[in-house]
Enzyme design. Sequence first.
Site: not given
Length: 652
Positions: A429, A502, A504, A506
């Site tokens: 990403e 990541d 998190d 998102d």
Amino acid sequence: MTKEVAQKNYTASNISVLKGLEAVRKRPAMYIGDVGSRGMHHLVNEVVDNCIDEALAGYNDKISILINKDGSVTVEDEGRGIPVDIHPIEKKSALEVVMTVLHAGGKFDKDSYKVSGGLHGVGVSVVNALSEWCIVEVSRDGKVYTQEYERGFPKYDVKEIGKARKGASGTKVTFKPDSEIFKIPKFNFETLTERMRELAYLNKNVTIHIKDEIEGDEETYHFKGGLVEFVRYLNESRQPLHKPIYIEGEKDEVPVEIAIEYCNAYSDNIHSYVNNINTHEGGTHLVGFKTALTRTLNSYAYKNKLIKENSKISLTGDDFREGLTAVISVKVMEPQFEGQTKTKLGNSEVKSAVETLVGEKLAEYLEENPSVGKKIIEKCMRAAEAREAARKAKDLVRRKNALDTMHLPGKLADCSINDPEHCEIYIVEGDSAGGSAKQGRDRRFQAILPIKGKILNVEKAKINKVLENTEIKTMISAIGAGIGEEFNPEKARYGKVIIMTDADIDGSHIRTLLLTFFYRHMKDLISTGRVYIAQPPLYKIKKGKEEIYAFDDDERDAILKRLKGNGNSKDVELDEEGLPKGVSLSRYKGLGEMNPEQLWDTTMNPETRTILQVNLESAAAADKIFDTLMGDAVEPRREFIEKHAKYANLDV
Ligand code: 0RA
């Protein structure tokens, strides 16, 4: 095994028992698949399968599973109880034979009821052999009997220990997986419940209660509506076009049960089972179903003039399955399983049984429910029109060479060797993380494909839109194995496709979008075990020059505790944040924060990294998760995220 025990039971039949148990303990993976978490949970499923057999035979409607505080599990049913009389050949209690002789189940399965356990069906003796200790208690003929084992070996002969409650019968097995074999410390409630819920849907008469004494979690599953409730559950976050259609019957001694419900989705969602085992690869029962569906709906449409005679569009099998959610469950006496993962039914007689039954009953249903019939055919017509549009779009894309693997996408940093088996591609990403990954990788066998943020949600898009999407086109050409029906995993340019996002919200959303895409359009990439999820660390702990990485909160706490001298050393000075002097703790917010060396050390180096393999084990659950996360309905999505915030991805 203690010495007295060995001497007491040393007879000819014990030698073969010992050999059997030894074989299981030597090569456990051959019997239960693996010795990781999956294999260990499989032990519970194996015992439960036996309880389900009793239910199928009509003798049992209750199963309870208890995860005990000491890490053992108790599985209890109200079936007939394992027989305890003296076995004519082995000259000892049948209970001991069932518990200690490999495949002893088979000696009893002349009984026509016994159909389950087709896939692994290794028998409770395997569970016993792989347990540090095991206790079985049988209530039968008004009495209670018991026997205990150590690593499969009986500690004493089967003995009577009391009277059973009036009319009560059943079997209770408690076992503690052997820590010499399984390295995973405890059972996972969620993993077990998933299978129990599925079993309860598939066997509507059974009530399954499961409780985790360690975490305090508890669930009871009982679905009076069986498969009808199963498809409703699967379609919870979609808009159904009608009430589920339920088909049940027996043809040529094959019991068949099917529930179908169309909804306004673009993918199909068909789950098939043989003897309660999910047949991911389909097989004859599925072929029979599809054939009957296409033929019956087609002739219904023409007969009732729902398709105009002069219509240019002709409906294909795919059109009749668009937006279809279905569960097919058949019972087959001697199933033959084929395919890469042995989950494809081979018995040819099952095809005609399912085909005939579905043909008859579906036609009957449509005659009686013309308004539903009309809605279904209209939906299939729309599918045919969209397919036509998609074909045009695909042609266009092909002409532009975007799906052509000769022209690899510019953003791809490919690897230098081209032996797929040894090559892997990281889908990363964002450009900054992509940059670090490109510098940190071993360019000989690791390719990097950076993708931009949120890719298209394929769950909500028509196929032509999917194919027009830049990020998706890039992935299709990089992987190089086609898409949809034409997808061929053998052609994949990489043996591993590793998703690196990541840690998190998102990142987990992007990961879900990517998995949804692979699940819907490159399913065999997952079923052949080629899709993985990278595990970047969450924390960096620094002490002087030493850098230690922690991959979750527990690990972070354990490391800090160690640096504090296990908390009992008074000489370690703590700073205002409670950290030992000279120690700093930082949380990685994104992959981009790591420099190339750190990324290589923690996440990409095959020698030291952990990557999670994605599998289709619980395909129904996966489907459900995708729908919930990606579909239209907002409320179930919110509930789901609240409940599973930590697990909001595929079951890996
Ligand atoms: C062998 C034969 C019969 C039942 C079972 C085993 C049996 C095994 C398990 C394991 C857990 N629960 C179980 N319940 C039954 C047939 C019994 C008969 O014919 O009476």
